[in-house]
Design a protein around this motif. Structure first.
Motif, mmCIF file in Angstrom:
data_model
loop_
_atom_site.group_PDB
_atom_site.id
_atom_site.type_symbol
_atom_site.label_atom_id
_atom_site.label_comp_id
_atom_site.label_asym_id
_atom_site.label_seq_id
_atom_site.Cartn_x
_atom_site.Cartn_y
_atom_site.Cartn_z
ATOM 1 N N GLU A 139 0.801 -1.221 0.000
ATOM 2 C CA GLU A 139 0.000 0.000 0.000
ATOM 3 C C GLU A 139 0.837 1.277 0.000
ATOM 4 O OE1 GLU A 139 -2.688 -0.388 3.280
ATOM 5 O OE2 GLU A 139 -3.676 -2.129 2.401
ATOM 6 N N CYS A 140 2.168 1.158 -0.078
ATOM 7 C CA CYS A 140 3.016 2.360 -0.006
ATOM 8 C C CYS A 140 2.996 3.175 -1.296
ATOM 9 C CB CYS A 140 4.454 1.986 0.346
ATOM 10 S SG CYS A 140 5.428 1.324 -1.043
ATOM 11 N N ASN A 141 2.570 2.563 -2.389
ATOM 12 C CA ASN A 141 2.531 3.217 -3.700
ATOM 13 C C ASN A 141 3.901 3.631 -4.227
ATOM 14 O OD1 ASN A 141 -0.298 3.007 -3.917
ATOM 15 N ND2 ASN A 141 -0.512 4.800 -2.597
ATOM 16 N N LYS A 142 4.970 3.082 -3.655
ATOM 17 C CA LYS A 142 6.326 3.379 -4.129
ATOM 18 C C LYS A 142 7.054 2.126 -4.596
ATOM 19 C CE LYS A 142 7.043 7.434 -1.284
ATOM 20 N NZ LYS A 142 7.923 8.156 -0.403
ATOM 21 N N CYS A 143 6.460 0.968 -4.347
ATOM 22 C CA CYS A 143 7.154 -0.270 -4.682
ATOM 23 C C CYS A 143 6.177 -1.303 -5.246
ATOM 24 C CB CYS A 143 7.855 -0.834 -3.453
ATOM 25 S SG CYS A 143 6.750 -1.624 -2.257
ATOM 26 N N PRO A 144 6.702 -2.288 -5.965
ATOM 27 C CA PRO A 144 5.853 -3.339 -6.523
ATOM 28 C C PRO A 144 5.793 -4.602 -5.651
ATOM 29 C CG PRO A 144 7.970 -3.370 -7.609
ATOM 30 C CD PRO A 144 8.020 -2.249 -6.599
ATOM 31 N N SER A 145 5.967 -4.463 -4.336
ATOM 32 C CA SER A 145 5.928 -5.617 -3.436
ATOM 33 C C SER A 145 4.541 -6.254 -3.434
ATOM 34 C CB SER A 145 6.291 -5.199 -2.007
ATOM 35 O OG SER A 145 7.585 -4.643 -1.973
ATOM 36 N N VAL A 146 4.508 -7.588 -3.327
ATOM 37 C CA VAL A 146 3.233 -8.302 -3.356
ATOM 38 C C VAL A 146 3.213 -9.477 -2.389
ATOM 39 C CG1 VAL A 146 2.581 -7.687 -5.726
ATOM 40 C CG2 VAL A 146 3.989 -9.711 -5.329
ATOM 41 N N GLN A 147 2.035 -9.752 -1.896
ATOM 42 C CA GLN A 147 1.771 -10.949 -1.106
ATOM 43 C C GLN A 147 1.696 -12.124 -2.077
ATOM 44 O OE1 GLN A 147 -2.325 -11.267 0.142
ATOM 45 N NE2 GLN A 147 -1.682 -12.074 2.131
ATOM 46 N N SER B 58 20.246 -1.666 -7.749
ATOM 47 C CA SER B 58 20.849 -0.346 -7.567
ATOM 48 C C SER B 58 19.932 0.606 -6.804
ATOM 49 C CB SER B 58 21.250 0.254 -8.909
ATOM 50 O OG SER B 58 20.119 0.400 -9.744
ATOM 51 N N GLU B 59 18.606 0.373 -6.879
ATOM 52 C CA GLU B 59 17.651 1.267 -6.216
ATOM 53 C C GLU B 59 17.180 0.769 -4.855
ATOM 54 O OE1 GLU B 59 16.973 -0.320 -9.111
ATOM 55 O OE2 GLU B 59 17.047 1.199 -10.669
ATOM 56 N N GLY B 60 17.727 -0.361 -4.365
ATOM 57 C CA GLY B 60 17.260 -0.879 -3.076
ATOM 58 C C GLY B 60 17.595 -2.342 -2.871
ATOM 59 N N ILE B 61 16.651 -3.043 -2.276
ATOM 60 C CA ILE B 61 16.848 -4.455 -1.930
ATOM 61 C C ILE B 61 15.598 -5.250 -2.309
ATOM 62 C CG2 ILE B 61 16.044 -4.108 0.445
ATOM 63 C CD1 ILE B 61 18.131 -6.223 1.323
ATOM 64 N N VAL B 62 15.813 -6.500 -2.673
ATOM 65 C CA VAL B 62 14.719 -7.424 -2.977
ATOM 66 C C VAL B 62 14.800 -8.556 -1.955
ATOM 67 C CG1 VAL B 62 13.728 -8.995 -4.681
ATOM 68 C CG2 VAL B 62 14.807 -6.863 -5.434
ATOM 69 N N MET B 63 13.664 -8.861 -1.345
ATOM 70 C CA MET B 63 13.610 -9.949 -0.363
ATOM 71 C C MET B 63 12.446 -10.872 -0.709
ATOM 72 S SD MET B 63 14.318 -7.809 3.141
ATOM 73 C CE MET B 63 13.318 -6.413 2.632
ATOM 74 N N LEU C 85 6.929 -11.148 -1.655
ATOM 75 C CA LEU C 85 8.022 -10.612 -2.461
ATOM 76 C C LEU C 85 8.117 -9.124 -2.152
ATOM 77 C CD1 LEU C 85 10.177 -10.893 -4.675
ATOM 78 C CD2 LEU C 85 8.362 -10.425 -6.353
ATOM 79 N N GLU C 86 9.187 -8.753 -1.474
ATOM 80 C CA GLU C 86 9.393 -7.369 -1.054
ATOM 81 C C GLU C 86 10.452 -6.722 -1.941
ATOM 82 O OE1 GLU C 86 9.117 -3.934 1.320
ATOM 83 O OE2 GLU C 86 8.040 -5.767 1.807
ATOM 84 N N ILE C 87 10.090 -5.640 -2.580
ATOM 85 C CA ILE C 87 11.039 -4.843 -3.333
ATOM 86 C C ILE C 87 11.094 -3.502 -2.616
ATOM 87 C CG2 ILE C 87 11.625 -3.762 -5.532
ATOM 88 C CD1 ILE C 87 9.347 -6.696 -5.617
ATOM 89 N N ALA C 88 12.111 -3.323 -1.777
ATOM 90 C CA ALA C 88 12.210 -2.153 -0.913
ATOM 91 C C ALA C 88 13.149 -1.127 -1.547
ATOM 92 C CB ALA C 88 12.720 -2.565 0.458
ATOM 93 N N PRO C 89 12.594 0.004 -1.983
ATOM 94 C CA PRO C 89 13.432 1.017 -2.620
ATOM 95 C C PRO C 89 14.230 1.827 -1.610
ATOM 96 C CG PRO C 89 11.161 1.768 -2.543
ATOM 97 C CD PRO C 89 11.180 0.368 -1.991
ATOM 98 N N ASN C 90 15.321 2.423 -2.098
ATOM 99 C CA ASN C 90 16.054 3.390 -1.295
ATOM 100 C C ASN C 90 15.116 4.561 -0.990
ATOM 101 O OD1 ASN C 90 18.418 1.863 -1.441
ATOM 102 N ND2 ASN C 90 19.032 2.837 -3.354
ATOM 103 N N PRO C 91 15.428 5.368 0.023
ATOM 104 C CA PRO C 91 14.567 6.516 0.346
ATOM 105 C C PRO C 91 14.338 7.418 -0.873
ATOM 106 C CG PRO C 91 16.217 6.216 2.053
ATOM 107 C CD PRO C 91 16.566 5.266 0.938
#
Length: 121
Positions: A55-63, A85-90, A101-107
């Motif tokens: 729900e952050c509207n900044k990343c494509p993370s999905v359940q 380069s823009e963050g981390i994928v978990m 699937l978490e795609i966490a962007p840099n600030p």
């Protein structure tokens, strides 16, 4: 509402399962056991669908859902991680089932789903 994985999501998850490092590498001590565990995870991909989006509207993370059902928090959790380069994928694995699937962007960065080629292991 659940939907099928896109080809890009499936490729990204497959690459994460195959090559990403575990946040806790001591989960399995023997390489053969890690390999077998990863092969079993790959075998679940055809049963995985996508549930809620972040729900952050900044990343494509999905359940991730298994057989259309939410994967409950597990007694054991493994987090596979890679960098972009823009963050981390978990990729969160609960009781040996991919759950998120978490795609966490840099600030201050908004990003789309990275390609598997963008992953840094």
């Amino acid at each position: 509402m659940a939907r099928s994985l896109t080809e890009s999501e499936q490729q990204l998850i497959s690459a994460m399962i195959t090559s990403a490092k575990a946040a806790d590498p001591s989960r399995f001590e023997a390489q053969e056991v890690w390999y077998q565990w990863r092969q079993e995870l790959l075998g679940t991909l055809d049963r995985i669908t996508v549930g809620a989006s972040c729900e952050c509207n900044k990343c494509p993370s999905v359940q991730l859902l298994l057989d259309g059902r939410v994967v409950p928090a597990g007694a054991t959790q493994v987090i596979l991680q890679a960098f972009i380069s823009e963050g981390i994928v978990m990729l969160f694995i609960d009781d040996d089932v991919p759950s998120y699937l978490e795609i966490a962007p840099n600030p201050d960065v908004e990003l789309d789903l990275p390609t598997q080629d963008a992953l840094i292991f």
